[in-house]
Scaffold this motif. Structure first.
Motif, PDB file in Angstrom:
ATOM      1  N   ARG A  24       0.820  -1.206   0.000  1.00  0.00           N
ATOM      2  CA  ARG A  24       0.000   0.000   0.000  1.00  0.00           C
ATOM      3  C   ARG A  24       0.854   1.255   0.000  1.00  0.00           C
ATOM      4  O   ARG A  24       0.607   2.200  -0.738  1.00  0.00           O
ATOM      5  CB  ARG A  24      -0.903   0.019   1.238  1.00  0.00           C
ATOM      6  N   GLY A  25       1.838   1.245   0.856  1.00  0.00           N
ATOM      7  CA  GLY A  25       2.697   2.416   0.991  1.00  0.00           C
ATOM      8  C   GLY A  25       3.275   2.845  -0.341  1.00  0.00           C
ATOM      9  O   GLY A  25       3.292   4.035  -0.673  1.00  0.00           O
ATOM     10  N   THR A  26       3.703   1.890  -1.087  1.00  0.00           N
ATOM     11  CA  THR A  26       4.331   2.200  -2.367  1.00  0.00           C
ATOM     12  C   THR A  26       3.334   2.848  -3.331  1.00  0.00           C
ATOM     13  O   THR A  26       3.644   3.837  -3.988  1.00  0.00           O
ATOM     14  CB  THR A  26       4.896   0.922  -2.998  1.00  0.00           C
ATOM     15  N   VAL A  27       2.149   2.286  -3.384  1.00  0.00           N
ATOM     16  CA  VAL A  27       1.144   2.877  -4.267  1.00  0.00           C
ATOM     17  C   VAL A  27       0.879   4.311  -3.837  1.00  0.00           C
ATOM     18  O   VAL A  27       0.836   5.216  -4.665  1.00  0.00           O
ATOM     19  CB  VAL A  27      -0.168   2.073  -4.225  1.00  0.00           C
ATOM     20  N   SER A  28       0.730   4.500  -2.551  1.00  0.00           N
ATOM     21  CA  SER A  28       0.488   5.842  -2.031  1.00  0.00           C
ATOM     22  C   SER A  28       1.595   6.787  -2.488  1.00  0.00           C
ATOM     23  O   SER A  28       1.330   7.897  -2.937  1.00  0.00           O
ATOM     24  CB  SER A  28       0.417   5.802  -0.508  1.00  0.00           C
ATOM     25  N   ARG A  29       2.820   6.313  -2.387  1.00  0.00           N
ATOM     26  CA  ARG A  29       3.950   7.159  -2.806  1.00  0.00           C
ATOM     27  C   ARG A  29       3.847   7.526  -4.279  1.00  0.00           C
ATOM     28  O   ARG A  29       4.080   8.670  -4.666  1.00  0.00           O
ATOM     29  CB  ARG A  29       5.270   6.446  -2.514  1.00  0.00           C
ATOM     30  N   VAL A  30       3.483   6.556  -5.076  1.00  0.00           N
ATOM     31  CA  VAL A  30       3.373   6.836  -6.512  1.00  0.00           C
ATOM     32  C   VAL A  30       2.250   7.851  -6.769  1.00  0.00           C
ATOM     33  O   VAL A  30       2.433   8.826  -7.479  1.00  0.00           O
ATOM     34  CB  VAL A  30       3.098   5.547  -7.311  1.00  0.00           C
ATOM     35  N   ILE A  31       1.101   7.591  -6.174  1.00  0.00           N
ATOM     36  CA  ILE A  31      -0.049   8.469  -6.359  1.00  0.00           C
ATOM     37  C   ILE A  31       0.297   9.912  -6.010  1.00  0.00           C
ATOM     38  O   ILE A  31      -0.081  10.845  -6.702  1.00  0.00           O
ATOM     39  CB  ILE A  31      -1.219   8.037  -5.441  1.00  0.00           C
ATOM     40  N   GLY A  33       3.055  11.281  -6.132  1.00  0.00           N
ATOM     41  CA  GLY A  33       4.220  11.750  -6.871  1.00  0.00           C
ATOM     42  C   GLY A  33       5.444  11.880  -5.986  1.00  0.00           C
ATOM     43  O   GLY A  33       6.381  12.590  -6.341  1.00  0.00           O
ATOM     44  N   SER A  34       5.412  11.190  -4.860  1.00  0.00           N
ATOM     45  CA  SER A  34       6.476  11.418  -3.891  1.00  0.00           C
ATOM     46  C   SER A  34       7.775  10.710  -4.259  1.00  0.00           C
ATOM     47  O   SER A  34       7.839   9.868  -5.144  1.00  0.00           O
ATOM     48  CB  SER A  34       6.020  10.983  -2.499  1.00  0.00           C
ATOM     49  N   SER A  35       8.721  11.075  -3.551  1.00  0.00           N
ATOM     50  CA  SER A  35      10.126  10.729  -3.619  1.00  0.00           C
ATOM     51  C   SER A  35      10.510   9.347  -4.156  1.00  0.00           C
ATOM     52  O   SER A  35      10.181   8.956  -5.252  1.00  0.00           O
ATOM     53  CB  SER A  35      10.696  10.865  -2.214  1.00  0.00           C
ATOM     54  N   LYS A  36      11.204   8.649  -3.384  1.00  0.00           N
ATOM     55  CA  LYS A  36      11.927   7.477  -3.784  1.00  0.00           C
ATOM     56  C   LYS A  36      11.077   6.254  -4.135  1.00  0.00           C
ATOM     57  O   LYS A  36      10.653   5.495  -3.263  1.00  0.00           O
ATOM     58  CB  LYS A  36      12.918   7.126  -2.673  1.00  0.00           C
TER      59      LYS A  36
END
Lengths: 341, 341
Positions: A24-31, A33-36
DNA sequence: ACACAGTGTGGGAGCGCTCCCATTGGCGTC
DNA sequence: GACGCCAATGGGAGCGCTCCCACACTGTGT
């Protein structure tokens, strides 16, 4: 086109994660537009998002992140009316243009009656928007203080004084008025009167100052008898014009601080048998519909209202983001010359 | 005045519950004015709410209840412009008036360009509002269908045809036009022309029908040469007027299907040396600012725009609540007689 | 060979509410 | 006097997301 998520409702973050084979965390990051996130993972997630037609749930996001992604545009109704007719829609258009590029909602709040203002205060206390756009604030208005107290970012248009606590976006009332008067001087007019708005309104005061400065700059004395105070209404403009004609029949030009007042002045001039522009040249302010359709069409000072809306929204978003941009922005006006001068 | 919740942030339901010595569920029931709560408990909860200054968190509520308590007003920008200037603000005022009594937010959505419409569709797909208000929908617009498909309640103003799938609120274009023409007949005019809007716009068609019916009712033949089709713009009105004068120089009255077109017609009539109303009487439609400030002031058909806004909102709320109110509502117009006729 | 940053990444713990099921207690009934 | 019934109430289980800590892994330096 494609299945919108098999199990009925809208797809969730979780489902996208499963589909993309990530957490989930990764998808959230992508959504966001966040960092790494590695290029490879990002692509996988984006594919899953596209396939599922995923759209983030705004409420969940708001709840978790403690922000709303919405800003309020407060319209003090009674004012909005006479404040040049297209004003309202132009501001909205401008604000909308800026917001269109973000994911921020524009919530419209009318606050005409006192009762509605109280509701509004209550509403804002609930922190249901991230920021507030205030249009045409009045002298005794408690709203700006309330906002400051609540720590809600806000931007004002139509400030109440030269030193407003909140950031402001305004048009250059002074320069606009000065340009109008300068234009009349250029047309050879010498007995130039002005009809002002209520002088406790800062903008009206500025326009009067502009009138004074333009005359002074031309080495002309400013005769107080050529200044009539009105209230931005047509009837007020008419009355003011009558006074002026009585005080100084030889007037050959009038700068009215609003088109509507100019319309009133025009009626009075007509009644007095003065021709426009032959006997008396007339200039208004706002460049509203009224100006374009007046007879003869009215020379007027155009305010960049849509741009003001755009700018206000931009400044507010910056404030919300924690940046501290320019405190006060003044946008240039433009003189639109028509047959009345 | 009182402590706003000791622990920093806004008070939560839970805190109110503790304070009132009841459970979360009970507080929720009180807040939502719902059913069975004893008088005694209710009073205790209300006291706690007041003391703590509790305001429900909208996001949390939306998330849990799967509704948003927000409705969107979709403004197709380019249209809104010529559709009578104050139209926009009046609709907003009306809608706002209805919503003021509820806890529903008004979210403004501009959809001028095609790109923006796509964004909007995307936006609506996200189910981010409980319902949608559509103003001035155009022939090929996919929005209504999209909304139906998504199952989002919607209400239209300015329907596209007599049998619109979505519920509509409109003014009585036909009766309004008929009244205008009737009025001209009553003034003794006999060669009454009309300038119409684009006939693929249903409202424009209705106004033309009204013109026809009024003449027919008076036993007058309808001469096709007295009908000129225009496009709701000033320039269009002017061109139409020119055509009419060429086709039938003896015209003694004109009913224009919008004030703006009437303004165009007036200019052409002036240019042709016709006096208003002596030679030619002129009547417009919309009763916009333009009408009031025209010279001479224009007789026009007023639409109850604010009331339309109120009604649209009311109907939408009912739809959202699951009730199925009247499908189509037609509000009466009013002829405002001024010097042009 | 080992420790030690530094990237990416997974997933638990909430955010504050509504929904709904379980529980309580008061009262009428046979 | 035991039973059933219902109004009133408590509180668990999420709603779908963000935040952030913990956990791989990969390299780099020694």
């Amino acid at each position: 086109m494609n299945g919108q998520g098999r199990s009925g409702g809208r797809p969730t973050l979780e489902e996208v994660a499963v589909r993309a084979g990530v957490g989930r965390g990764t998808v959230s990051r992508v959504i966001n537009g966040s960092s790494k996130v590695s290029e490879h993972t990002r692509a996988a997630v984006e594919a899953a998002v596209a396939e599922l037609g995923y759209v983030p749930n705004r409420a969940a996001r708001a709840l978790a992140a403690n922000r709303t992604d919405a800003i309020a545009l407060v319209i003090p109704e009674p004012e909005a009316r006479f404040f040049a007719e297209p004003y309202f829609s132009d501001v909205v258009r401008g604000v909308g243009a800026t917001l269109a590029e973000t994911d921020v909602q524009l919530v419209l709040t009318l606050a005409g009656s006192d009762r509605e203002r109280r509701r509004l205060a209550q509403y804002l206390s609930g922190h249901r928007v991230d920021g507030v756009l205030l249009v045409s604030v009045h002298a005794g208005d408690p709203l700006p203080e309330l906002l400051a107290e609540l720590g809600i970012p806000a931007v004002i248009s139509g400030r109440r004084s030269a030193d407003e606590a909140l950031p402001c976006v305004d048009s250059d009332n002074l320069a606009g008025a000065a340009e109008a008067v300068h234009h009349l001087l250029g047309r050879g007019r010498r007995a130039i009167a002005t009809i002002t708005g209520p002088l406790d309104v800062y903008g009206a005061q500025c326009r009067l100052d502009g009138y004074r400065q333009a005359l002074a700059a031309a080495g002309q004395p400013v005769a107080e008898e050529l200044i009539a105070v009105a209230d931005f209404t047509e009837e007020g403009g008419r009355r003011a014009m009558r006074e002026l004609l009585e005080r100084r029949p030889g007037i050959d030009a009038v700068f009215a601080a609003s088109d509507v007042m100019a319309a009133g002045a025009r009626r009075e001039l007509r009644a007095a048998g003065r021709r426009i522009p032959d006997d008396v040249a007339l200039v208004g302010f706002d460049d509203s519909v009224v100006a374009r359709h007046m007879d003869p069409p009215l020379t007027s000072v155009r305010q960049p209202i849509e741009e003001m809306g755009r700018t206000m929204a931009r400044v507010l978003l910056e404030r919300i983001a924690g940046e501290s941009p320019e405190h006060s922005i003044v946008l240039p006006t433009e003189l639109v010359v028509r047959e009345s001068s």
